[in-house]
Design an enzyme around this catalytic site. Structure first.
Site, mmCIF file in Angstrom:
data_model
loop_
_atom_site.group_PDB
_atom_site.id
_atom_site.type_symbol
_atom_site.label_atom_id
_atom_site.label_comp_id
_atom_site.label_asym_id
_atom_site.label_seq_id
_atom_site.Cartn_x
_atom_site.Cartn_y
_atom_site.Cartn_z
ATOM 1 N N GLY A 240 43.375 23.979 -11.096
ATOM 2 C CA GLY A 240 43.387 24.241 -12.523
ATOM 3 C C GLY A 240 44.822 24.237 -12.984
ATOM 4 C CB SER A 241 47.227 23.708 -14.531
ATOM 5 O OG SER A 241 47.212 23.083 -13.278
ATOM 6 C CG ASN A 242 47.409 28.922 -17.373
ATOM 7 O OD1 ASN A 242 46.302 28.828 -17.872
ATOM 8 N ND2 ASN A 242 47.719 29.854 -16.476
#
Length: 806
Positions: A240-242
């Site tokens: 995932g990631s931000n």
């Protein structure tokens, strides 16, 4: 500029003792060669300058030599992990590790070595990658990318030839051997198809025609739609990631800012590795590379910074085949029969006879009997399913990354995406020195328009497409073929003009939901369902992230220090929403007890106090955080979303809804009792500091880990592995990885702070096995040394000239 770089480089090298330094025994080999700038016999060479924490700054005269230095330096840190990846893409796992063993999941979803080998053996035997390499650019990879691959393989081999392997994971192993540039390309291909064929490997390799007496089975639409929704949910993913880009309208000096926080596995072949790559006058870029990659995938240069987040676009679709009643390996298109292509693969097996299996391929792609065990797609006498993955013909990702590395603005980032169209499964978030911000969901996606899905979905597809974005098209109709956009590099995919994009907003943020809420004041609409949803409930992490970055933008005057504070704020949005209500409801339970799922009555009074006293953060010193974490996991796993909240989701208020915990919902008290019993059974105090029971062990040292899980919504995400007997969360499966906070000032050098959470090397004998992990635990950062003056002034600097020996 070129002359200045060369002069500073020469000065730095001449003033320093050129003792070679690598995380293995390369020192002896390098020391004698550090002053010799000329490779022998015309071989490849590069200069590697190591700064603190083992970060290599690779200097070379051209791309082939840059690939050489990169391959060398990656092998020095990660030779065993790289070598196992090459065993995988050669289709040789069963030969060395046995057919029933399980791959680490970094290059596919295959659940056994045999399944992995059957797939990658088929890729090998059909020369799939070779054919893609032969395609001229822009459809195929550029000559530059191929030079990097060749150099990378040569660098890896040179390190292996000249050094002693100390990592116990592969020391003395027969499978540790030299590679070719084709091995490097095959690994790149595996990464490209992770979201497509890579999801269906077990189903592809197990698909066999039904026997004459086989029952006529079909996929259940409702069950399949539910399974597809869960399979493609970002909350279930191991990546995932931000990322957020702030425009100059919000910053202290009018220049852009970028905070990248990708969430990737902490072990195995999908780790990032940190470096700077420099070809004077041509390329100068710093950042993180996925292992085996010869380019920087996320990073920054003197003018632009970018990161990626895993996108919601569904990178595959299915074609439901109508079969010839007389032959289940023949399908009909517009009434005309087409024979499936038979692909037979033989896999050598450790301590056993070779295994031979057949795969079946169609004009649409391979026949598959499922996307994971939870999503079966039965092959019956009447019906089969073929998987289309447009990234199976995409080897352009490295060219996209090179374009980013050479970009001088966010517009250049968009130009690189339009020209190469190489990113398979990520969004791009970027900011630049001039104060521009950008988010674009520029992926290689099958060209599934909502109109095509309406016209051509089978009964199964009419349910799966709205629910998950997985289209199931009628493969018996020629008019249901995927069309092409004029600006697309390859047929059957969307062109750049169709990609959801937001430019120059005060902030542009993504936390793995669709592009819709990139900026709450400027929502993106008008894209096809296959890209993601519009107007639907956001994850807890997206809601918390938008709250945080919108408040930062409104405050203004932002600097890199503000990005650093956001990264380690460790606020738990779920805690802010429900912890106080949960504590009050806990205190109101009759007799201070609750009944667990096993029928046991549990005294929860201490839990009430712990929840009330919790600071709603996931810092290592936060008391009550672990109790809330375990309680919340159990609650959301058992109580349906519709029953969890008193105020439902509203598209008119997507950041603040749903809200208000329904403490009267069946399961609330049960989840609380189960969490208390679990911690009591493990001997863990309900108000223990989080870091006492959320940690990783490196060597003999226990390193506390802050951050929180997906469902709690913490920006600094970690998904730890629960081990009650070991004392709590004793390892991290995936989470924050290569973090970067980047901005610019009046000088030529970017202002950048970075952190590689799991450190550069997976070798326990390396000095860089856990040094940055300890920094992460202490919420400290590495000050990036990008300019030559900063590299040369590092008191930890070690310089080595690496080269081929022929």
């Amino acid at each position: 500029m070129r002359t200045r770089i060369r002069r500073l480089t020469a000065l730095g090298i001449s003033l320093l003792t050129a003792a070679a330094f690598l995380p293995s025994s390369a020192a002896t080999a390098g020391a004698a060669e550090a002053h010799d700038a000329r490779p022998s016999n015309g071989g490849l060479s590069a200069t590697v300058r190591y700064t603190q924490y083992g970060i290599p700054h690779i200097l070379a005269k051209d791309y082939e030599n840059l690939g050489f230095g990169t391959g060398w330096a990656q092998a020095a840190d990660q030779v065993c992990t790289l070598a196992e990846g090459y065993v995988t893409v050669r289709g040789e796992r069963s030969r060395y590790f046995g057919p029933d063993g399980k791959p680490d999941g970094s290059l596919s979803s295959a659940t056994t070595n045999l399944s992995s080998d059957l797939y990658f053996g088929g890729v090998r035997d059909t020369h799939t990658v070779e054919k893609l390499l032969d395609q001229p650019a822009p459809a195929g990879p550029s000559a530059t990318s191929k030079k990097l691959m060749h150099g990378f393989a040569a660098g890896y081999n040179a390190w292996l030839k000249q050094n002693r392997v100390t990592d116990p994971a592969c020391k003395g192993s027969k499978w540790l051997r030299p590679i070719t540039s084709l091995d490097v390309a095959r690994q790149g291909f595996a990464v490209q198809v992770l979201g497509g064929q890579g999801r269906g490997i077990d189903g592809i390799t197990a698909a066999q025609p039904p026997g004459a007496t086989a029952p006529d089975r079909t996929a259940d639409p409702e069950r399949t739609a539910k399974a597809a929704r869960e399979l493609f949910s970002p909350e279930e993913a191991d990546m995932g990631s931000n990322a957020v880009a702030f425009s100059g309208k919000t910053t202290a000096n009018g220049k852009g800012l970028l905070l990248g926080n990708p969430h990737y596995p902490w072990q195995g072949g999908r780790r990032f590795w940190q470096s700077q790559q420099t070809i004077p006058g041509e390329l100068n870029v710093s950042g993180g590379s996925l292992l085996g990659t010869g380019v920087v995938n996320i990073g920054f240069n003197g003018d632009v910074a970018w990161s990626h987040t895993v996108a919601t676009g569904v990178t595959l679709n299915l074609h439901q085949l109508t079969l010839d009643p007389a032959d289940p390996t023949t399908y009909l298109v517009d009434g005309k029969p087409e024979k499936m292509t038979k692909r037979t693969v033989q896999v050598p097996v450790k301590d056993g006879a070779p295994v031979t299996r057949t795969q079946w391929w169609t004009r649409y792609g391979p026949v598959t009997t499922g996307l994971g065990a939870q999503l079966p797609l039965p092959w019956s006498a009447k019906t089969a399913y073929a998987l289309n993955d447009p990234n199976a013909t995409n080897m352009r990702g490295s060219d996209t990354d090179l374009g980013f590395g050479k970009a001088r603005s966010t517009d250049d980032v968009l130009k690189a995406l339009r020209k190469t169209q190489g990113l398979p499964w990520v969004n791009t978030v970027a900011a630049d020195r001039k104060g521009h911000s950008l988010l674009t969901q520029s992926q290689v996606l099958p060209r599934i328009t909502d109109d095509l899905a309406e016209r051509c979905s089978t009964g199964l597809g009419k349910v799966t497409y709205p629910a998950s974005g997985v289209a199931v098209l009628d493969g018996s109709r020629g008019d249901c073929a995927l069309g092409s956009d004029k600006d697309a590099v390859q047929p059957g995919v969307f062109g750049p003009s169709e990609m959801p994009t937001l430019k120059d907003a005060p902030y542009a943020e993504n936390s793995n939901d669709s592009a819709w809420l990139t900026n709450a004041d400027r929502p993106i609409t008008g894209y096809e369902r296959v890209f993601g949803t519009i107007g639907t409930q956001r994850s807890m992490r997206t809601r918390g992230a938008v709250e945080d970055v919108a408040a930062m933008a409104d405050k203004g005057g932002l600097t890199v220090k503000d990005l650093q504070k956001q990264q380690f704020a460790n606020r738990a949005p779920a805690g802010d929403l429900i912890a106080d209500d949960a504590a009050r409801a806990c205190g109101a339970l009759p007799g201070g007890t609750a009944t667990g799922s096993d029928g046991q009555v549990i005294d929860v009074r201490t839990a009430c106090a712990a929840l009330k006293g919790w600071d709603h953060s996931m810092n290592t010193d936060s008391r009550g955080a672990l109790l809330f974490d375990r309680f919340w996991r159990k609650l959301v796993a058992t109580v349906p979303g519709a029953q969890l909240w008193k105020v439902p989701f509203s598209a008119a208020d997507p950041v603040r809804t749903p809200n208000t915990l329904n403490t009267g919902a069946p399961g609330f008290a049960t989840a609380l009792a189960d969490a208390v019993a679990e911690l009591d059974g493990a001997g863990i105090a309900l108000d223990a500091p989080l870091g006492k029971n959320q940690f990783v062990v490196r060597g003999s040292q226990r390193i506390p880990v802050h951050g929180g899980t997906e469902s709690i919504g913490v920006w600094n995400k970690v998904e730890p592995v629960w081990d009650a007997k070991g004392g709590g969360y004793t390892e991290v499966a995936h989470g924050s990885s290569h973090i970067q906070a980047v901005g610019w000032d009046k000088g030529h050098c970017p202002v950048a702070r970075t952190l590689l959470t799991y450190s550069q090397s997976s070798n326990p004998n390396s000095p860089h096995y856990s040094d940055q992990t300890r920094l992460y635990s202490d919420e400290r950062w590495v000050t990036s040394r990008f300019c030559e003056k900063d590299i040369s002034r590092d008191p930890h600097l070690k310089v080595v000239k690496v080269r081929e020996r022929r």
